[in-house]
Design a protein around this motif. Structure first.
Motif, mmCIF file in Angstrom:
data_model
loop_
_atom_site.group_PDB
_atom_site.id
_atom_site.type_symbol
_atom_site.label_atom_id
_atom_site.label_comp_id
_atom_site.label_asym_id
_atom_site.label_seq_id
_atom_site.Cartn_x
_atom_site.Cartn_y
_atom_site.Cartn_z
ATOM 1 N N VAL A 64 47.011 9.166 -28.476
ATOM 2 C CA VAL A 64 47.383 7.867 -29.041
ATOM 3 C C VAL A 64 48.742 7.417 -28.510
ATOM 4 N N ALA A 65 49.690 8.354 -28.460
ATOM 5 C CA ALA A 65 51.018 8.008 -27.939
ATOM 6 C C ALA A 65 50.934 7.613 -26.463
ATOM 7 N N ALA A 66 50.100 8.301 -25.689
ATOM 8 C CA ALA A 66 49.935 7.967 -24.271
ATOM 9 C C ALA A 66 49.340 6.574 -24.118
ATOM 10 N N TRP A 67 48.315 6.271 -24.908
ATOM 11 C CA TRP A 67 47.702 4.952 -24.831
ATOM 12 C C TRP A 67 48.701 3.851 -25.208
ATOM 13 N N LYS A 68 49.477 4.082 -26.275
ATOM 14 C CA LYS A 68 50.458 3.088 -26.690
ATOM 15 C C LYS A 68 51.519 2.883 -25.610
ATOM 16 N N SER A 69 51.930 3.963 -24.968
ATOM 17 C CA SER A 69 52.966 3.863 -23.938
ATOM 18 C C SER A 69 52.489 3.048 -22.749
#
Length: 418
Positions: A64-69
């Motif tokens: 999720v953090a990778a997608w948001k970044s």
């Protein structure tokens, strides 16, 4: 429909023709570069790397953090280059698009310069020096001469074309008369042009009075490209001139006798010479054309965007033009769209760094990766499973079992009749 024993190859399907086209290959290279750029954003984002320590316990946190970044970075890139939904007025919302077009203008001119030489078999990497040469002449005419508005701007443009053409023509003449390699000549002349500019900016004729900095006087108002959408935007009529230049070079290359000769020289110089085309003259003509278009990029900078002559007037447009021409497949309209794309990268990169903290060098990495993938078509085809038309053309014709049986039966009947 041909009979089953016919050796005529079947007409390729629409899907095959689309997936094997150069346009699809360029788009695939762009997508691949953006994917790798996204991976670099993930690897350099502290918000993502801090969650990798417990990836196997809760993998969704990292994903999720990778997608948001990545999505936030590329969204900021879009909003900084195309459309800003946070703007309170229509002008503020579309201001990023006008910045993209402004930055793309010299890229289109310089990309055309490189594309013309590519189509003619010459590797012109001297657009940087040719931009500077055109900017020197355009700037001098712009801040020194006192002329009526229309005439002044026309002479600035003509002077820029002449300056760039002369600088490119030097390469063409030396290539044609001495056989010197154009890459070496271009590299040397790039340095000569840059150092000549830096020297001129320390002389009374070019340095601004009362300033110790290497900067010229302001270009006269009569020598400036008018603003295309008013003073609230930097977009100027140089962009319209770039569109006209694209249409003109497209006609020249694809419709004119001169363009045919230049393409013939680029395809096979020996065959062109055998058919009566003067190859040495072709080299000179193409470098004059190439240098002239690069000079227009210098005019767009001096009389359009910067309005002064500085040591950084050419920025890196001359080198970025190589990437633009490669992505555009050395076609005029392909170069135009590639110039817009790279203009968007430049305009949106600053917003991406400001909004998300993503390093702006990621944009440079993406641009470099586009060149890498464009230069390695087999790699792109392997990644996206695209067909290779060259392999299909070299593949030997194979008759089907039905055709083989029919052919064998016909041979037997022919022998029996004898």
């Amino acid at each position: 429909m041909p009979p089953p024993w016919s050796d005529r190859p079947a007409k390729p399907s629409l899907a095959y023709r689309v997936t094997s086209s150069p346009l699809v290959l360029s788009v695939a290279a762009l997508i691949a570069a953006l994917v790798v750029g996204g991976l670099l954003i993930i690897l350099t984002d502290p918000a993502v790397t801090s969650k990798t320590s417990y990836f196997f316990a809760r993998p969704t946190d990292t994903l999720v953090a990778a997608w948001k970044s990545v999505s936030a970075a590329y969204l900021a890139l879009f909003e900084g280059s195309i459309y800003n939904p946070g703007g309170t007025t229509l002008a503020q919302r579309f201001y990023p698009l006008t910045e993209t077009l402004t930055i793309a203008t010299p890229l289109i001119f310089a990309g055309l310069a490189v594309a013309v030489s590519f189509r003619s078999g010459l590797f012109n990497i001297g657009a940087q020096g040719q931009i500077i040469a055109g900017a020197i002449v355009a700037g001098y005419i712009g801040f020194t001469w006192d002329l009526p508005a229309a005439l002044h701007l026309v002479l600035v443009v003509v002077g820029a074309v002449a300056g760039g053409a002369v600088w490119g023509g030097i390469v063409g003449v030396l290539k044609a008369k001495t056989g010197a390699h154009e890459v070496i000549l271009c590299i040397m002349l790039n340095y000569v042009a840059l150092n000549l500019l830096l020297y001129l900016l320390t002389t009374p004729a070019f340095q601004r009075p009362g300033s110790a900095n290497p900067i010229s006087p302001q270009v006269s108002e009569t020598a400036l490209f008018p603003r295309l959408l008013g003073d609230s935007f930097r977009l100027h009529w140089g962009f319209v001139l770039a569109v006209i230049a694209v249409a003109a070079i497209s006609w020249l290359i694809n419709r004119s006798t001169v363009g045919f000769r230049l393409r013939a020289v680029g395809a096979n110089p020996q065959a062109a010479a055998t058919s009566g085309i003067n190859v040495t003259t072709g080299y000179i003509v193409v470098m004059l054309l190439s240098g002239g278009f690069a000079g227009l990029a210098g005019a767009a900078q001096v009389s359009g965007t910067e309005r002064v002559l500085t040591g950084d007037i050419a920025a890196s447009f001359g080198f970025d033009a190589i990437t633009v021409a490669l992505l555009g497949r050395s076609t005029p309209w392909g170069t135009f769209w590639a110039g817009l794309l790279f203009g968007a990268f430049r305009a949106g990169g600053v917003a991406m760094q400001t909004t998300t903290g993503t390093n702006i060098n990621i944009v440079l990495v993406v641009q470099s990766l586009i060149v890498l993938f464009i230069a390695a078509p087999p790699l792109v085809r392997a990644i996206f499973r695209l067909p290779d038309p060259a392999q299909a053309g070299r593949r030997k014709k194979r008759r089907t079992p039905v055709a083989a049986a029919v052919g064998q039966d016909a041979a037997q009947k022919s022998g029996a009749s004898r």
